[in-house]
Enzyme design. Structure first.
Site, mmCIF file in Angstrom:
data_model
loop_
_atom_site.group_PDB
_atom_site.id
_atom_site.type_symbol
_atom_site.label_atom_id
_atom_site.label_comp_id
_atom_site.label_asym_id
_atom_site.label_seq_id
_atom_site.Cartn_x
_atom_site.Cartn_y
_atom_site.Cartn_z
ATOM 1 N N LYS A 57 43.837 39.417 61.154
ATOM 2 C CA LYS A 57 43.002 39.030 60.016
ATOM 3 C C LYS A 57 43.346 37.576 59.841
ATOM 4 O O LYS A 57 42.273 36.671 59.795
ATOM 5 C CB LYS A 57 43.586 39.681 58.828
ATOM 6 C CG LYS A 57 42.572 39.356 57.526
ATOM 7 C CD LYS A 57 43.214 40.074 56.231
ATOM 8 C CE LYS A 57 43.347 41.592 56.211
ATOM 9 N NZ LYS A 57 43.731 42.345 55.201
ATOM 10 N N PHE B 56 38.581 38.932 37.880
ATOM 11 C CA PHE B 56 37.226 39.453 37.333
ATOM 12 C C PHE B 56 36.082 39.479 38.335
ATOM 13 O O PHE B 56 34.801 38.823 38.117
ATOM 14 C CB PHE B 56 36.922 38.763 35.908
ATOM 15 C CG PHE B 56 37.793 39.103 35.237
ATOM 16 C CD1 PHE B 56 38.515 40.228 34.497
ATOM 17 C CD2 PHE B 56 38.697 37.896 34.523
ATOM 18 C CE1 PHE B 56 39.275 40.338 33.597
ATOM 19 C CE2 PHE B 56 39.736 38.000 33.578
ATOM 20 C CZ PHE B 56 40.007 39.314 33.135
ATOM 21 N N LEU C 241 22.310 48.824 31.841
ATOM 22 C CA LEU C 241 21.586 49.883 31.397
ATOM 23 C C LEU C 241 20.566 50.295 32.324
ATOM 24 O O LEU C 241 19.414 50.960 31.898
ATOM 25 C CB LEU C 241 20.914 49.493 30.114
ATOM 26 C CG LEU C 241 21.973 49.638 28.814
ATOM 27 C CD1 LEU C 241 21.270 49.071 27.561
ATOM 28 C CD2 LEU C 241 22.639 50.894 28.598
ATOM 29 N N CYS D 124 36.350 49.137 42.991
ATOM 30 C CA CYS D 124 37.175 48.737 41.816
ATOM 31 C C CYS D 124 36.813 49.979 40.700
ATOM 32 O O CYS D 124 37.750 50.738 40.231
ATOM 33 C CB CYS D 124 36.873 47.656 41.529
ATOM 34 S SG CYS D 124 37.338 46.359 42.391
#
Length: 447
Positions: free
Chosen positions: A37, A160, A261, A271
């Protein structure tokens, strides 16, 4: 003197954070225990698809022509400890096998490898999503095992990131949360994030437990909203209503809002599912399990959508067995603008239909390689048109822009039957029907 930053763990979160910190002007050293990696990142390549990330890396990775040279990579914890003033922990916290709980082994291992090398003042900042109470335990471990003692502090700064928007979310976050125990820790984090703060990003200072809870609480709320509209889709199916119109009508109420919605086959990825399960498990350990029993139903509604899509496909094919039927699946990733197929509802549906006897051909703009690794027995096509060729039914299961812009007429000429099931309620029914397609979407039996 300018702060130097290390990022421990260079997966999706870490690679993005490291590149973004270099973009913000810091000298950055990324660390990972997987040499392959690190070699890839040194070449400015990433083992995943995230819009803008490879370009950002190329701008800063040392050794790439024309780069700032501010970003380097290593596998050596001693080098990282000597280099950095602020060390971000960005390692994975997957769901434990056979349990709802979160696997903290990668976080524990990273801290155990770093702590003995911290001989001078340093701030270790957790970004991984962890069970509440972890930061207290890790801070105690750090104080005990770092030669710097109290000079090596811990802070918690949850991430976030939205897949597909990770670079933007890191450089221009909608909020920053800092769980700290000292003014020094707060001051250092304010210095790290000085540019976003100057742009007006709110900076919320809190204690450890609250900082740890923010990410899981936010994800639980989003999961609840998605499963709520999917529950309404079930009611609309039974009552003959239209869930898209229902969502539009309630979304105008600003207490509810229109985002998240859109009824469909539900959420997946690395997650939301594991975060709400780990949250339930931790609440149980704390004796507050009753507070989160509603999340079991959220999870159940979400998983139910996949089976309902399979049944909708069966109905579209006449209600009998799948044997001998050809099914085209548009989408393999759990969401658009990503190559992530972890717990992907699209691939799950494709796999279920295939296991019940259908010949399934999948196409996804970015997720083909990962999908092939996970489901090698499915058929794969190089384009949407190729996937649809000879199909008895087409399933739209990931809302890529490419699929919204398809020409229904051209696709209709390739398909054996013009039947499309919109598992994401994202296509234009009028355009598809105009081209002679039978259009059906979840929660819209009469639309």
């Amino acid at each position: 003197m300018a702060l130097k930053i290390t990022v421990i763990g260079t997966g999706y979160l870490g690679a993005t954070h490291a590149a973004a910190m270099a973009e913000l002007g810091f000298e950055v050293l990324g660390l990972d225990v997987v040499p392959e990696k690190i070699e890839m990142l040194k070449r400015g390549e990433v083992p995943l698809y995230e819009p803008g990330l490879e370009e950002l890396l190329a701008r800063h990775v040392d050794g790439i022509g024309g780069s700032s040279g501010r970003l380097r990579f290593t596998t050596d914890f001693a080098e990282a400890a000597a280099f950095g003033d602020v060390h971000f922990l960005c390692v994975n916290t997957p769901q434990k096998h056979g349990e709802y709980a979160c696997d903290m082994s990668y976080v524990d291992s990273a801290l155990a490898s770093l702590a003995p090398h911290l001989t001078g003042p340093a701030l270790v900042v957790g970004k991984s999503t962890v069970p509440v109470g972890s930061a207290d335990r890790l801070a105690a471990y750090l104080a005990e095992h770092a030669p710097a003692g109290d000079g090596a502090e811990l802070a918690w700064n949850p991430e976030f990131l939205r897949e597909g928007f990770a670079v933007e979310d890191t450089l221009h976050p909608d909020r920053l949360v800092a769980g700290v125990r000292s003014e020094r820790a707060e001051k250092l984090l304010r210095e790290v994030y000085a540019k976003p703060i100057a742009e007006g990003t709110p900076f919320v200072v809190t204690d450890f437990p609250t900082a740890e809870l923010v990410k899981t609480a936010a994800n639980s709320f989003l999961a609840t909203k998605i499963s709520f509209i999917n529950a309404m889709a079930e009611v609309c199916e039974a009552a003959g209503g239209d869930v898209a119109k229902l969502a539009e009508a309630i979304g105008y109420d600003d207490r509810i809002g229109r985002k998240f919605l859109r009824a469909g086959i539900g959420f997946g990825g690395g997650c939301l599912p594991k975060d709400i399960r780990a949250f339930m498990a931790r609440a149980g350990e704390l004796g507050a399990d009753q507070a989160l029993t509603f999340l079991r139903e959220i999870d159940s509604i979400n998983m139910r959508q996949r089976g309902q899509m399979v049944e909708l496909t069966r109905q579209a094919l006449g209600g009998g067995p799948f044997l001998g039927k050809r099914v085209a699946v548009l989408g393999a990733t759990f969401k658009p603008d990503s190559d992530d197929v972890r717990d992907s509802p699209a691939l799950n549906v494709a796999g279920q239909v295939h296991l019940q006897g259908a010949q399934v051909t999948v196409y996804d703009p970015k997720g083909m390689e990962n999908a092939r690794r996970l489901f090698p027995t499915l058929g794969y096509a190089g384009s949407a048109l190729e996937a649809v060729r000879g199909a008895d039914v087409v399933l739209h299961l990931t809302e890529w822009r490419e699929f919204r812009e398809l020409d229904p007429e051209a696709l209709g000429e390739a398909a054996a039957a013009r039947v499309i099931l919109d598992g994401r309620n994202a296509l234009d029914p009028v355009a598809w029907r105009k081209a002679g397609w039978t259009y059906r979407a979840m929660g819209r039996p009469t639309a």
